[in-house]
Design a protein around this motif. Sequence first.
Motif, short mmCIF file in Angstrom:
data_model
loop_
_atom_site.label_atom_id
_atom_site.label_comp_id
_atom_site.label_asym_id
_atom_site.label_seq_id
_atom_site.Cartn_x
_atom_site.Cartn_y
_atom_site.Cartn_z
N THR B 55 0.85 -1.17 0.00
CA THR B 55 0.00 0.00 0.00
C THR B 55 0.90 1.23 0.00
O THR B 55 1.97 1.20 0.59
N TRP B 57 0.85 5.72 0.24
CA TRP B 57 0.11 6.96 0.36
C TRP B 57 1.08 8.13 0.38
O TRP B 57 2.25 7.99 0.65
N TRP B 59 2.43 11.43 1.94
CA TRP B 59 2.54 12.09 3.23
C TRP B 59 3.22 13.43 2.96
O TRP B 59 3.95 13.54 1.96
N PRO B 60 3.01 14.44 3.79
CA PRO B 60 3.68 15.71 3.49
C PRO B 60 5.19 15.54 3.25
O PRO B 60 5.76 16.21 2.39
N ALA B 61 5.83 14.63 3.97
CA ALA B 61 7.28 14.50 3.83
C ALA B 61 7.69 13.44 2.80
O ALA B 61 8.85 13.04 2.75
N GLN B 64 4.84 7.05 1.54
CA GLN B 64 5.05 5.98 2.50
C GLN B 64 4.44 4.69 1.98
O GLN B 64 3.50 4.71 1.18
N ALA B 66 3.32 0.47 3.09
CA ALA B 66 3.07 -0.49 4.16
C ALA B 66 2.62 -1.81 3.55
O ALA B 66 1.94 -1.83 2.52
N ARG B 107 11.54 0.60 6.79
CA ARG B 107 11.96 1.29 8.01
C ARG B 107 11.59 0.57 9.30
O ARG B 107 12.42 0.36 10.16
N TYR B 108 10.32 0.23 9.45
CA TYR B 108 9.84 -0.34 10.71
C TYR B 108 9.09 -1.64 10.45
O TYR B 108 8.35 -1.75 9.49
N ARG B 139 18.88 -2.20 8.06
CA ARG B 139 18.58 -1.10 8.98
C ARG B 139 17.08 -0.90 9.17
O ARG B 139 16.55 0.22 9.10
N VAL B 140 16.40 -2.02 9.39
CA VAL B 140 14.97 -1.99 9.69
C VAL B 140 14.82 -2.17 11.20
O VAL B 140 15.49 -3.02 11.78
N ALA B 141 13.97 -1.38 11.84
CA ALA B 141 13.77 -1.51 13.28
C ALA B 141 12.59 -2.43 13.58
O ALA B 141 11.50 -2.23 13.05
N ILE B 160 6.59 -1.00 7.46
CA ILE B 160 6.31 0.36 7.00
C ILE B 160 7.59 0.90 6.37
O ILE B 160 8.68 0.74 6.93
N GLY B 161 7.45 1.46 5.18
CA GLY B 161 8.62 1.95 4.48
C GLY B 161 8.37 3.30 3.86
O GLY B 161 7.32 3.92 4.07
N GLU B 162 9.33 3.75 3.08
CA GLU B 162 9.16 5.06 2.44
C GLU B 162 9.74 5.02 1.03
O GLU B 162 10.58 4.17 0.70
#
Lengths: 347, 347
Positions: B55, B57, B59-61, B64, B66, B107-108, B139-141, B160-162
């Motif tokens: 998925t 979406w 995001w302002p930054a 992202q 998932a 990322r997470y 480097r995934v938490a 969750i990634g970017e």
Amino acid sequence: LLLPERRGCYNPDVKVAEIGEFGLIHLLSDMVSRSPLVAGAVREELLVGIGDDATAWQWPAGKQLATVDTMVQDVHFTLDTISWEELGWKALAVSLSDIAAMGGQARYALISLSLPDETEVDDVSRLYQGMLKLAGAFRVALAGGDTCRSPLVTITVSVIGEAGDGHLLLRSGAEPTDLVAVTGYLGSAAAGLAMLQEKLALDVELSGYLKESFRLPCPRLTEGRRLVEFGIKTAIDISDGLIVDLRHIAEMSRVGARIEADRLPIEPRVRDYFGKRALELALTGGEDYELLFTASASRIKGLKQAISIPITVIGEIIPGEAGLVSVINGQGKPLRVTGIGWEHFSR
Amino acid sequence: LLLPERRGCYNPDVKVAEIGEFGLIHLLSDMVSRSPLVAGAVREELLVGIGDDATAWQWPAGKQLATVDTMVQDVHFTLDTISWEELGWKALAVSLSDIAAMGGQARYALISLSLPDETEVDDVSRLYQGMLKLAGAFRVALAGGDTCRSPLVTITVSVIGEAGDGHLLLRSGAEPTDLVAVTGYLGSAAAGLAMLQEKLALDVELSGYLKESFRLPCPRLTEGRRLVEFGIKTAIDISDGLIVDLRHIAEMSRVGARIEADRLPIEPRVRDYFGKRALELALTGGEDYELLFTASASRIKGLKQAISIPITVIGEIIPGEAGLVSVINGQGKPLRVTGIGWEHFSR
């Protein structure tokens, strides 16, 4: 609780049932925090890792939240006490409640669905209808997922949310001057489950209220955000039971807590019907998905005027042994509570 | 494939096994997209919903991502063909691979773990060790999760990634002038599973390679990002099998595809040992978690020079019936393929 002092300290024969759900979470959290590579990545922007209601990290555009919860057939639910539509609602509600308990806003949900081959398509459709009703009410998008075959129905809901620039509601912020308060009523969900399991014959109105309390919990997302606005810092949702969940706050905050049994908000009809048992349901029943929080008397007073559901002060945070939760009666005498609530692997 | 024309069109007796995994995903995706309230929320910023690898979406930054994947004991794995540590690695790898197939950075990760009471704590610890090794490499938490009791080991990994400001790799971008290419080798994971299930006696080196291919897949995160840099727009990861996964691209892109059997990159020792069967493993085996992508010849040429693992052109996108995937031999004659790959609910 048997806490691991270090990795590899377990006798190979120790089973998860012996250390319990919370012991296992402690062990895994410890392993993760000791892992050097991951810890490096984590430190950059992770705000809240394993051990609170949801994970939180700092993103350039604000704080983000993520949580996951799994419901397993015959462990968390049985198909004879809940319909497929209600099950869909509840599975999503449980995860949304975690976002509520952090003071966040839920945005996206991913659904992982494991189903037996013989599941009827119409039932899956109803499951999604239930989810969509709740998702629509809180403007959450069902944005993805995974489906697979399994002998048991298992539903895992991951929710991603945000908290903007506001602070988060944590388990670790309780202070000895705080009061302890809850939203809504306690014990209604457990009373509903008891009614269904024990086939109690109640009048239609009470029966309807209890079924709804057990099957269609309302995640307190609006209320969680109100708590943040009123400067409240400490909260958890009541999923495992009041005592267990208050203990989580007390442990993480390194304080004790005392509950006054007479002050617990029990729905009057539940108190009438269940009598003495109502107190046990309220203390240890779980699944109410109300918010349990701590704050100063003045902040709670302000909140009460701004929120439409009941807010009840039920006790106070006290100095003393971290994690110790006691219950007293109207005369200030300690009550012995049998059973503390729900914990996986060690019922 | 039986596709639902509209909600509620199913006879109450239709089981999920009859419409299959992809039929079910279609039905649910359809329900979600018709839901007015959710559709409103979705339209604001959702870029990719149900039906791609992950998925996405806005995001302002930045963008992202998932994704979620579940592994169920005795459906996706058996504890006699994989160790707990390898299982941890693989469960995380499968979800990271979805982020790779979108061209993102992971990322997470949130881990939901369902375990029988009698599971040994040391085994759970090893499961996490395997996850931590892979998480550290990228480097995934491991940032949170849920544990609960269940009769079967079930592991659900949400990641969750970017993707920053770059474009995403979608299933829907293939065009009739594109070539079809893959990273790495095909069929090695399936050959590894065959070796373990059929107790084939292979030499130590080949046996080691095959076990690793099956148990420790490498998510192509670095390569996915390279694809984006080289302007490639269309990709999927090979989880269900080359033909099934290429069909997903062909369906979503409204094109056909033709694979040349002789061009499939099969590891030479696998080809030697498995002979004719190697082709079947490469076409339908699945679980290689390589990237399957389509692009112009010039983009693929550029990519090849910039990437350290083999990139092989295996066929082309063609106009014609949407979703039709054919396989031809060296003489251009169509091959009949028995079985197409992995699909839940309808093996």
